[in-house]
Design a protein around this motif. Structure first.
Motif, PDB file in Angstrom:
ATOM      1  N   THR A 171      -8.975   9.019  -3.721  1.00 15.85           N
ATOM      2  CA  THR A 171      -8.069   8.193  -2.919  1.00 15.85           C
ATOM      3  C   THR A 171      -8.388   8.317  -1.438  1.00 15.85           C
ATOM      4  O   THR A 171      -8.439   7.317  -0.710  1.00 15.85           O
ATOM      5  CB  THR A 171      -6.608   8.608  -3.164  1.00 15.85           C
ATOM      6  OG1 THR A 171      -6.269   8.369  -4.533  1.00 15.85           O
ATOM      7  CG2 THR A 171      -5.653   7.817  -2.277  1.00 15.85           C
ATOM      8  N   ILE A 172      -8.606   9.543  -0.968  1.00 17.70           N
ATOM      9  CA  ILE A 172      -8.923   9.776   0.444  1.00 17.70           C
ATOM     10  C   ILE A 172     -10.213   9.053   0.831  1.00 17.70           C
ATOM     11  O   ILE A 172     -10.287   8.376   1.860  1.00 17.70           O
ATOM     12  CB  ILE A 172      -9.038  11.276   0.729  1.00 17.70           C
ATOM     13  CG1 ILE A 172      -7.671  11.955   0.585  1.00 17.70           C
ATOM     14  CG2 ILE A 172      -9.601  11.530   2.129  1.00 17.70           C
ATOM     15  CD1 ILE A 172      -7.729  13.466   0.616  1.00 17.70           C
TER      16      ILE A 172
ATOM     17  N   ILE B  46      -2.605   8.057   5.402  1.00 18.89           N
ATOM     18  CA  ILE B  46      -3.060   7.590   4.088  1.00 18.89           C
ATOM     19  C   ILE B  46      -1.945   6.822   3.386  1.00 18.89           C
ATOM     20  O   ILE B  46      -2.170   5.739   2.829  1.00 18.89           O
ATOM     21  CB  ILE B  46      -3.528   8.783   3.231  1.00 18.89           C
ATOM     22  CG1 ILE B  46      -4.777   9.413   3.853  1.00 18.89           C
ATOM     23  CG2 ILE B  46      -3.813   8.341   1.798  1.00 18.89           C
ATOM     24  CD1 ILE B  46      -5.150  10.756   3.267  1.00 18.89           C
ATOM     25  N   ARG B  47      -0.736   7.361   3.429  1.00 20.13           N
ATOM     26  CA  ARG B  47       0.403   6.682   2.807  1.00 20.13           C
ATOM     27  C   ARG B  47       0.640   5.317   3.446  1.00 20.13           C
ATOM     28  O   ARG B  47       0.911   4.333   2.741  1.00 20.13           O
ATOM     29  CB  ARG B  47       1.658   7.542   2.942  1.00 20.13           C
ATOM     30  CG  ARG B  47       2.905   6.893   2.330  1.00 20.13           C
ATOM     31  CD  ARG B  47       4.123   7.764   2.547  1.00 20.13           C
ATOM     32  NE  ARG B  47       4.367   7.982   3.970  1.00 20.13           N
ATOM     33  CZ  ARG B  47       5.278   8.834   4.444  1.00 20.13           C
ATOM     34  NH1 ARG B  47       5.996   9.563   3.623  1.00 20.13           N
ATOM     35  NH2 ARG B  47       5.436   8.977   5.750  1.00 20.13           N
ATOM     36  N   THR B  48       0.543   5.252   4.775  1.00 22.52           N
ATOM     37  CA  THR B  48       0.749   3.975   5.467  1.00 22.52           C
ATOM     38  C   THR B  48      -0.288   2.954   5.031  1.00 22.52           C
ATOM     39  O   THR B  48       0.041   1.791   4.757  1.00 22.52           O
ATOM     40  CB  THR B  48       0.679   4.165   6.997  1.00 22.52           C
ATOM     41  OG1 THR B  48       1.701   5.070   7.400  1.00 22.52           O
ATOM     42  CG2 THR B  48       0.873   2.840   7.720  1.00 22.52           C
ATOM     43  N   TYR B  49      -1.546   3.366   4.919  1.00 15.81           N
ATOM     44  CA  TYR B  49      -2.583   2.427   4.498  1.00 15.81           C
ATOM     45  C   TYR B  49      -2.338   1.945   3.074  1.00 15.81           C
ATOM     46  O   TYR B  49      -2.486   0.747   2.775  1.00 15.81           O
ATOM     47  CB  TYR B  49      -3.978   3.047   4.600  1.00 15.81           C
ATOM     48  CG  TYR B  49      -5.057   2.020   4.303  1.00 15.81           C
ATOM     49  CD1 TYR B  49      -5.591   1.243   5.318  1.00 15.81           C
ATOM     50  CD2 TYR B  49      -5.489   1.800   2.991  1.00 15.81           C
ATOM     51  CE1 TYR B  49      -6.535   0.268   5.044  1.00 15.81           C
ATOM     52  CE2 TYR B  49      -6.429   0.831   2.707  1.00 15.81           C
ATOM     53  CZ  TYR B  49      -6.949   0.065   3.738  1.00 15.81           C
ATOM     54  OH  TYR B  49      -7.870  -0.930   3.458  1.00 15.81           O
ATOM     55  N   LEU B  50      -1.981   2.855   2.185  1.00 15.54           N
ATOM     56  CA  LEU B  50      -1.735   2.481   0.791  1.00 15.54           C
ATOM     57  C   LEU B  50      -0.519   1.559   0.678  1.00 15.54           C
ATOM     58  O   LEU B  50      -0.476   0.668  -0.174  1.00 15.54           O
ATOM     59  CB  LEU B  50      -1.524   3.731  -0.058  1.00 15.54           C
ATOM     60  CG  LEU B  50      -2.759   4.635  -0.231  1.00 15.54           C
ATOM     61  CD1 LEU B  50      -2.382   5.907  -0.955  1.00 15.54           C
ATOM     62  CD2 LEU B  50      -3.872   3.905  -0.973  1.00 15.54           C
TER      63      LEU B  50
ATOM     64  N   LYS C 206      -0.190  -2.896   8.134  1.00 15.72           N
ATOM     65  CA  LYS C 206       0.730  -2.022   8.856  1.00 15.72           C
ATOM     66  C   LYS C 206      -0.032  -0.863   9.492  1.00 15.72           C
ATOM     67  O   LYS C 206       0.237  -0.475  10.638  1.00 15.72           O
ATOM     68  CB  LYS C 206       1.810  -1.492   7.905  1.00 15.72           C
ATOM     69  CG  LYS C 206       2.848  -0.612   8.568  1.00 15.72           C
ATOM     70  CD  LYS C 206       3.906  -0.162   7.573  1.00 15.72           C
ATOM     71  CE  LYS C 206       4.945   0.716   8.223  1.00 15.72           C
ATOM     72  NZ  LYS C 206       5.993   1.158   7.251  1.00 15.72           N
ATOM     73  N   TYR C 207      -0.987  -0.312   8.760  1.00 14.51           N
ATOM     74  CA  TYR C 207      -1.838   0.738   9.319  1.00 14.51           C
ATOM     75  C   TYR C 207      -2.550   0.230  10.568  1.00 14.51           C
ATOM     76  O   TYR C 207      -2.620   0.921  11.591  1.00 14.51           O
ATOM     77  CB  TYR C 207      -2.862   1.201   8.279  1.00 14.51           C
ATOM     78  CG  TYR C 207      -3.801   2.277   8.785  1.00 14.51           C
ATOM     79  CD1 TYR C 207      -3.564   3.611   8.506  1.00 14.51           C
ATOM     80  CD2 TYR C 207      -4.920   1.954   9.559  1.00 14.51           C
ATOM     81  CE1 TYR C 207      -4.414   4.609   8.987  1.00 14.51           C
ATOM     82  CE2 TYR C 207      -5.764   2.932  10.051  1.00 14.51           C
ATOM     83  CZ  TYR C 207      -5.505   4.257   9.758  1.00 14.51           C
ATOM     84  OH  TYR C 207      -6.338   5.239  10.249  1.00 14.51           O
ATOM     85  N   TYR C 208      -3.067  -0.974  10.490  1.00 10.10           N
ATOM     86  CA  TYR C 208      -3.794  -1.572  11.609  1.00 10.10           C
ATOM     87  C   TYR C 208      -2.900  -1.705  12.835  1.00 10.10           C
ATOM     88  O   TYR C 208      -3.299  -1.366  13.949  1.00 10.10           O
ATOM     89  CB  TYR C 208      -4.330  -2.940  11.189  1.00 10.10           C
ATOM     90  CG  TYR C 208      -5.155  -3.639  12.244  1.00 10.10           C
ATOM     91  CD1 TYR C 208      -6.474  -3.249  12.490  1.00 10.10           C
ATOM     92  CD2 TYR C 208      -4.625  -4.688  12.986  1.00 10.10           C
ATOM     93  CE1 TYR C 208      -7.240  -3.883  13.457  1.00 10.10           C
ATOM     94  CE2 TYR C 208      -5.376  -5.332  13.957  1.00 10.10           C
ATOM     95  CZ  TYR C 208      -6.690  -4.931  14.191  1.00 10.10           C
ATOM     96  OH  TYR C 208      -7.436  -5.560  15.150  1.00 10.10           O
ATOM     97  N   PHE C 209      -1.684  -2.174  12.626  1.00 12.67           N
ATOM     98  CA  PHE C 209      -0.749  -2.340  13.738  1.00 12.67           C
ATOM     99  C   PHE C 209      -0.428  -0.998  14.399  1.00 12.67           C
ATOM    100  O   PHE C 209      -0.386  -0.895  15.629  1.00 12.67           O
ATOM    101  CB  PHE C 209       0.547  -2.991  13.250  1.00 12.67           C
ATOM    102  CG  PHE C 209       0.422  -4.457  12.924  1.00 12.67           C
ATOM    103  CD1 PHE C 209      -0.477  -5.272  13.609  1.00 12.67           C
ATOM    104  CD2 PHE C 209       1.201  -5.031  11.938  1.00 12.67           C
ATOM    105  CE1 PHE C 209      -0.592  -6.618  13.317  1.00 12.67           C
ATOM    106  CE2 PHE C 209       1.090  -6.379  11.638  1.00 12.67           C
ATOM    107  CZ  PHE C 209       0.191  -7.176  12.326  1.00 12.67           C
TER     108      PHE C 209
ATOM    109  N   GLN D 227       0.811  13.772  -1.549  1.00 13.83           N
ATOM    110  CA  GLN D 227       1.076  14.665  -0.424  1.00 13.83           C
ATOM    111  C   GLN D 227       0.824  16.115  -0.794  1.00 13.83           C
ATOM    112  O   GLN D 227       0.119  16.851  -0.085  1.00 13.83           O
ATOM    113  CB  GLN D 227       2.518  14.489   0.052  1.00 13.83           C
ATOM    114  CG  GLN D 227       2.888  15.406   1.207  1.00 13.83           C
ATOM    115  CD  GLN D 227       4.355  15.304   1.581  1.00 13.83           C
ATOM    116  OE1 GLN D 227       5.175  14.798   0.807  1.00 13.83           O
ATOM    117  NE2 GLN D 227       4.704  15.768   2.762  1.00 13.83           N
ATOM    118  N   MET D 228       1.404  16.558  -1.899  1.00 14.44           N
ATOM    119  CA  MET D 228       1.297  17.965  -2.267  1.00 14.44           C
ATOM    120  C   MET D 228      -0.108  18.319  -2.741  1.00 14.44           C
ATOM    121  O   MET D 228      -0.562  19.448  -2.575  1.00 14.44           O
ATOM    122  CB  MET D 228       2.332  18.309  -3.337  1.00 14.44           C
ATOM    123  CG  MET D 228       3.776  18.066  -2.900  1.00 14.44           C
ATOM    124  SD  MET D 228       4.175  18.742  -1.264  1.00 14.44           S
ATOM    125  CE  MET D 228       4.091  20.503  -1.600  1.00 14.44           C
TER     126      MET D 228
END
Length: 242
Positions: free
Chosen positions: A207-208, A8-12, A17-20, A160-161
């Motif tokens: 967000t999710i 999720i963090r990578t996509y945001l 970058k998420y795709y790669f 995250q938390m």
């Protein structure tokens, strides 16, 4: 769909970058700060499996055995980081040995389901007192003040938390009494206790769901930000056309 906080963090951070990473399975380069952080986390996890009261030599031995030497520029940098980690652990030991607790669980995988989305994550440490639980997340990187955050907490930490908070409730059938982020690498270490409410949980779920829908709809685009200069896929990004 199976998601984690890191996905999720990578996509945001950047959908492309998420795709790669997660669609095309491009490999990221080893990074010294990731090796360092993982070493410290693993060391403390193993340390808090020990019966009271372990010695500093016990902690040091674990650290030496768990040291990850990937991503360093040279041996000199590695030795410097090793010594830095040893100093962090000395400080941690001196501050925590007198109220040392053998953890109830370490590196605990927690799962949470929202509709057809399976969320998974690993909590660094869970302590149990009577019938109450405390979640502890270690942070070894820069503190959030250094990149325009409120106090010591940034949006990634909250997300995250909050995910762990919801996952814990789903798996343990009750909310943890305390959730804290422990910054162990600051000159003056900080334990930050977080308070969650229904509105924050709703925002996390929102967000999710949003990230999940965007991924399912193949919504992968470049998102230029301060992290671009550190990205492993600068060349691929410049050549990307869609």
């Amino acid at each position: 769909m199976k998601l984690s906080f890191s996905k999720i963090r990578t996509y945001l951070e950047c959908p492309l970058k998420y795709y790669f990473i997660y669609i095309l399975n491009f490999k990221t380069k080893p990074k010294s700060y990731l090796s360092f952080g993982k070493t410290i986390h693993t060391t403390l996890s193993e340390f808090h499996k020990l019966e009271p009261y372990p010695s500093f030599d016990d902690l040091k031995k674990i650290y030496e055995d768990k040291w990850i030497n990937e991503g360093f520029l040279d041996k000199q940098q590695e030795e410097k980081e090793f010594e830095k980690g040893l100093l962090i652990l000395k400080k941690y030991y001196s501050k925590n040995i007198f109220n040392y607790n053998k953890a109830y669980m370490v590196e605990k995988q927690v799962n949470y389901k929202i509709k057809d989305i399976f969320i998974t994550g690993f909590i660094d440490r869970i302590d149990k007192f009577d019938n109450e639980y405390e979640i502890i997340e270690y942070k070894t990187g820069k503190n959030a003040i250094e990149y325009n955050s409120i106090g010591l907490i940034d949006e990634n930490n909250i997300l995250q938390m909050s995910i762990y908070y919801l996952a814990f409730k789903y798996q343990f059938k009750k909310y943890p009494k305390n959730i804290l982020i422990y910054y162990i690498s600051l000159d003056k270490d900080e334990k930050i206790y977080l308070n969650f409410n229904n509105n924050m949980s709703k925002e996390t779920i929102k967000t999710i769901l949003n990230v999940n829908n965007n991924i399912l709809n193949n919504n992968f685009y470049k998102k230029e930000n301060e992290f671009c200069k550190y990205c492993d896929f600068i060349k691929e990004c410049k050549e990307w056309k869609r």
